[in-house]
Motif scaffolding. Structure first.
Motif, PDB file in Angstrom:
ATOM      1  N   GLY A 113     -31.856 -59.648 -16.853  1.00 13.99           N
ATOM      2  CA  GLY A 113     -31.401 -58.630 -15.912  1.00 13.99           C
ATOM      3  C   GLY A 113     -29.902 -58.630 -15.643  1.00 13.99           C
ATOM      4  N   TYR A 114     -29.155 -59.333 -16.453  1.00 17.30           N
ATOM      5  CA  TYR A 114     -27.705 -59.442 -16.254  1.00 17.30           C
ATOM      6  C   TYR A 114     -27.009 -58.132 -16.617  1.00 17.30           C
ATOM      7  N   THR A 115     -26.226 -57.633 -15.690  1.00 18.06           N
ATOM      8  CA  THR A 115     -25.407 -56.453 -15.939  1.00 18.06           C
ATOM      9  C   THR A 115     -23.952 -56.885 -15.804  1.00 18.06           C
ATOM     10  N   PRO A 116     -23.282 -57.108 -16.922  1.00 15.81           N
ATOM     11  CA  PRO A 116     -21.917 -57.624 -16.851  1.00 15.81           C
ATOM     12  C   PRO A 116     -20.925 -56.549 -16.413  1.00 15.81           C
ATOM     13  N   PRO A 117     -19.779 -56.998 -15.929  1.00 18.40           N
ATOM     14  CA  PRO A 117     -18.706 -56.030 -15.658  1.00 18.40           C
ATOM     15  C   PRO A 117     -18.152 -55.522 -16.981  1.00 18.40           C
ATOM     16  N   TYR A 118     -17.326 -54.500 -16.884  1.00 16.63           N
ATOM     17  CA  TYR A 118     -16.696 -53.927 -18.078  1.00 16.63           C
ATOM     18  C   TYR A 118     -15.184 -54.049 -17.913  1.00 16.63           C
ATOM     19  N   PHE A 119     -14.506 -54.413 -18.988  1.00 14.30           N
ATOM     20  CA  PHE A 119     -13.050 -54.560 -18.969  1.00 14.30           C
ATOM     21  C   PHE A 119     -12.420 -53.712 -20.058  1.00 14.30           C
ATOM     22  N   GLU A 120     -11.301 -53.129 -19.727  1.00 12.27           N
ATOM     23  CA  GLU A 120     -10.514 -52.379 -20.697  1.00 12.27           C
ATOM     24  C   GLU A 120      -9.069 -52.840 -20.548  1.00 12.27           C
ATOM     25  N   VAL A 121      -8.463 -53.226 -21.659  1.00 11.47           N
ATOM     26  CA  VAL A 121      -7.116 -53.795 -21.640  1.00 11.47           C
ATOM     27  C   VAL A 121      -6.125 -52.832 -22.274  1.00 11.47           C
ATOM     28  N   VAL A 128       0.490 -55.852 -18.891  1.00 14.07           N
ATOM     29  CA  VAL A 128      -0.938 -55.605 -19.064  1.00 14.07           C
ATOM     30  C   VAL A 128      -1.501 -54.825 -17.878  1.00 14.07           C
ATOM     31  N   ALA A 129      -2.363 -53.879 -18.202  1.00 10.97           N
ATOM     32  CA  ALA A 129      -3.175 -53.191 -17.200  1.00 10.97           C
ATOM     33  C   ALA A 129      -4.623 -53.488 -17.581  1.00 10.97           C
TER      34      ALA A 129
END
Length: 181
Positions: A113-121, A128-129
């Protein structure tokens, strides 16, 4: 969140402030003693209650507590629990951040049931943003702490700029700006 998070928070408090401090935090939080089974999923409010109680006991803001916990996670918990996986995610801070979603994809099979965060670099000459999206609210300071811990791992120095909060209907989205030196 999973018991591993709560268990790690306990370890950080105990290591840095002692067992008596942890016992006061635990008692003030009102959470159940069985909230620390590593692979068990718990309501997010359990972790938020622990952070809130730690904030009061340590006389620090919840954001400062989460930042410190993120740093601890990146420098102690993750290397102990996921060392080989971390080693294969990147050879420098920027590369690691660019592959964080892949890292979370590999971990997803471990936690039901793990819903990971999402990252965009986005990167422009080491400026870095990092866009962070999560179904959970209030964890941007934790992510900042993780970034600081990863910077230590890769021998980088960072200068943070103001965080940009993005208005979303559910969860949290932030853009964390920093320069890698």
């Amino acid at each position: 969140m999973y018991g591993l998070i709560n268990k790690s928070l306990k370890a950080m408090i105990t290591e840095n402030h002692g067992a008596d401090c942890w016992n006061k935090i635990f008692e003030a939080s009102g959470v159940s003693v069985d909230s620390f089974v590593s692979m068990q999923q718990y309501d997010d409010q359990v972790t938020y209650a622990l952070v809130g109680a730690a904030s009061e006991q340590l006389n620090a803001s919840p954001a400062d507590c989460l930042d410190a916990f993120g740093y601890y996670w990146a420098t102690v918990v993750a290397p102990e629990s996921y060392g080989l996986l971390l080693d294969s995610t990147g050879s420098n801070l920027l590369e690691f951040l660019q592959h964080t979603n892949d890292l979370h994809d590999r971990i997803t099979s471990t936690f039901i049931g793990y819903t990971p965060p999402y990252f965009e670099v986005s990167n422009n000459d080491n400026r870095v943003a990092l866009r962070y999206e999560s179904k959970r609210e209030g964890l941007t300071p934790f992510v900042i702490g993780v970034i600081k811990g990863l910077a230590k791992r890769f021998g980088s120095t960072l200068t943070f700029e103001p965080v940009e909060k993005v208005q979303v209907s559910q969860g949290e989205t932030s853009v964390i700006h920093f320069v890698i030196h």
